[in-house]
Design a protein around this motif. Structure first.
Motif, PDB file in Angstrom:
ATOM      1  N   GLU A 234       0.848  -1.212   0.000  1.00 35.03           N
ATOM      2  CA  GLU A 234       0.000   0.000   0.000  1.00 35.03           C
ATOM      3  C   GLU A 234       0.875   1.251   0.000  1.00 35.03           C
ATOM      4  O   GLU A 234       0.666   2.183  -0.783  1.00 35.03           O
ATOM      5  CB  GLU A 234      -0.897   0.012   1.250  1.00 35.03           C
ATOM      6  N   ALA A 235       1.881   1.274   0.875  1.00 35.95           N
ATOM      7  CA  ALA A 235       2.734   2.463   0.999  1.00 35.95           C
ATOM      8  C   ALA A 235       3.531   2.705  -0.279  1.00 35.95           C
ATOM      9  O   ALA A 235       3.684   3.848  -0.737  1.00 35.95           O
ATOM     10  CB  ALA A 235       3.689   2.297   2.181  1.00 35.95           C
ATOM     11  N   PHE A 236       4.028   1.622  -0.883  1.00 32.41           N
ATOM     12  CA  PHE A 236       4.840   1.775  -2.094  1.00 32.41           C
ATOM     13  C   PHE A 236       3.967   2.222  -3.265  1.00 32.41           C
ATOM     14  O   PHE A 236       4.390   3.058  -4.078  1.00 32.41           O
ATOM     15  CB  PHE A 236       5.545   0.457  -2.426  1.00 32.41           C
ATOM     16  N   THR A 237       2.737   1.711  -3.319  1.00 32.56           N
ATOM     17  CA  THR A 237       1.819   2.122  -4.401  1.00 32.56           C
ATOM     18  C   THR A 237       1.548   3.623  -4.293  1.00 32.56           C
ATOM     19  O   THR A 237       1.551   4.355  -5.285  1.00 32.56           O
ATOM     20  CB  THR A 237       0.498   1.307  -4.299  1.00 32.56           C
ATOM     21  N   GLN A 238       1.329   4.094  -3.053  1.00 34.55           N
ATOM     22  CA  GLN A 238       1.081   5.541  -2.835  1.00 34.55           C
ATOM     23  C   GLN A 238       2.311   6.357  -3.211  1.00 34.55           C
ATOM     24  O   GLN A 238       2.209   7.390  -3.863  1.00 34.55           O
ATOM     25  CB  GLN A 238       0.784   5.788  -1.360  1.00 34.55           C
ATOM     26  N   GLN A 242       2.949   9.250  -6.284  1.00 33.66           N
ATOM     27  CA  GLN A 242       3.478  10.623  -6.079  1.00 33.66           C
ATOM     28  C   GLN A 242       4.832  10.798  -6.767  1.00 33.66           C
ATOM     29  O   GLN A 242       5.586  11.720  -6.468  1.00 33.66           O
ATOM     30  CB  GLN A 242       3.608  10.896  -4.580  1.00 33.66           C
ATOM     31  N   GLY A 243       5.180   9.856  -7.618  1.00 37.49           N
ATOM     32  CA  GLY A 243       6.421   9.970  -8.394  1.00 37.49           C
ATOM     33  C   GLY A 243       7.674   9.607  -7.615  1.00 37.49           C
ATOM     34  O   GLY A 243       8.790   9.956  -8.018  1.00 37.49           O
ATOM     35  N   GLN A 244       7.497   8.902  -6.489  1.00 37.98           N
ATOM     36  CA  GLN A 244       8.680   8.518  -5.695  1.00 37.98           C
ATOM     37  C   GLN A 244       8.970   7.017  -5.826  1.00 37.98           C
ATOM     38  O   GLN A 244       8.042   6.221  -5.983  1.00 37.98           O
ATOM     39  CB  GLN A 244       8.443   8.855  -4.221  1.00 37.98           C
TER      40      GLN A 244
END
Ligand SMILES: CC(C)(COP(=O)(O)OP(=O)(O)OC[C@H]1O[C@@H](n2cnc3c(N)ncnc32)[C@H](O)[C@@H]1OP(=O)(O)O)[C@@H](O)C(=O)NCCC(=O)NCCSC(=O)C[C@H](O)C(=O)O
Ligand SMILES: [Mg+2]
Length: 278
Positions: A234-238, A242-244
């Motif tokens: 979930e965190a990596f998808t977010q 955001q381009g990170q």
């Protein structure tokens, strides 16, 4: 579907009652044995009993692997002829020393081959054995290895275990840890399973049904690991949205390579849940 290999139970091919019992056990792999668990005077009858039981079926999704006797023994040639016609998924060759040993079996049997890694020469040749195109699995034979190395503890065999793991991982081969002989010592088994899991093994070979639940638990993802994998994804998808290229979960960085592991954890957990439900 990614197959789990948490528990691999040896069953003597000479024991019809145990062969039948295995149809109802929650093991991922069955190692039907014609080698060390069968006495010399029972070798021929065990071969016939095993062929018969495998022909009857009823082993469900469990991976059926038959361990034959080495080709340089009195029984190896007959075993290799018989196993080609057996209803099984792979053949396990004991005391493999070189890739040429695998060649010799490959010329006789048209099935996937697994290798017992249990001799000093075999361990030193682990890379060429794992690279053999017909090899799909390694099984550590820690009893034979301890005998040949004259080693008294598992710690003393650590280099051998890790050489096999390195070779297996380099060539995408399944790697199963050796047996824990004290089959009534559940706590000791748990410690050794957890150590094998932390080293990187896919599962543990077992000698008694009472050992199955401990191995299945040790080599399955825990609820905490499932939760962490879910939060990492979930965190990596977010972060990606955001381009990170990096996220942070519980104060630790999460990169794409961690997501590969997280997805594998969730896939393994889902497969196990499916198996438990069926
Ligand atoms: C270790 C045993 C000899 C113990 O046998 P036993 O005393 O008969 O056990 P139990 O009375 O507790 O058995 C209870 C029931 O479970 C069934 N059973 C037992 N073992 C197995 C098994 N492996 N698979 C399936 N079912 C099993 C019994 O039939 C009883 O059933 P029931 O009567 O219906 O209640 C025995 O467990 C055994 O023979 N184990 C296998 C030993 C073996 O395979 N050894 C060779 C492999 S290890 C090896 O070679 C490692 C490697 O090569 C190396 O070098 O390290
Ligand atoms: Mg052995």
């Amino acid at each position: 579907m990614t197959r789990p290999y948490r528990s691999a139970l040896y069953i003597p091919g000479s024991k019809p009652r145990a062969l039948d019992k295995a149809r109802g056990l929650a093991v991922d792999v069955i190692l039907f044995d014609l080698e060390d668990a069968v006495s010399p005077d029972e070798k021929a009858s065990a071969r016939a009993t095993l062929a018969d039981e495998l022909g009857k079926g009823g082993y469900g999704d469990r991976l059926r692997v038959v361990r034959i006797n080495a080709l340089d023994t009195a029984w190896g040639d007959e075993d290799s002829k018989a196993v080609g016609a057996m209803e099984c998924d792979a053949v396990l060759l004991p005391k493999v020393n070189t890739a040429a040993d695998v060649d010799a079996l490959a010329a006789r049997v048209d099935k996937p081959i697994w290798a017992m890694m249990e001799t000093p020469l075999g361990i030193l040749n682990a890379l060429e054995i794992a690279a053999h195109p017909r090899i799909e699995g390694f099984v550590l034979g820690t009893n034979d290895l301890a005998k040949d190395l004259n080693s008294r503890t598992r710690d003393a065999m650590m280099t051998s275990l890790q050489l096999c793991l390195l070779a297996a991982r380099a060539h995408g081969v399944v790697a199963l840890d050796g047996v824990y002989n004290a089959f009534k010592d559940e706590d000791g088994l748990r410690v050794e399973c957890e150590q094998g899991r932390d080293l990187g093994f896919d599962g543990k070979t077992l000698i008694h049904p009472a050992q199955v639940a401990v191995a299945n638990a040790a080599f399955a993802p825990t609820q905490a690991e499932i939760d962490l994998a879910t939060r990492q994804i979930e965190a990596f998808t977010q972060a990606e949205a955001q381009g990170q290229g990096v996220a942070v979960v519980d104060g630790k960085i999460v990169e794409n390579l961690h997501i590969v592991t997280a997805r594998a954890t969730l896939a393994k957990a889902a497969t196990i849940a499916e198996m438990d439900a069926s």
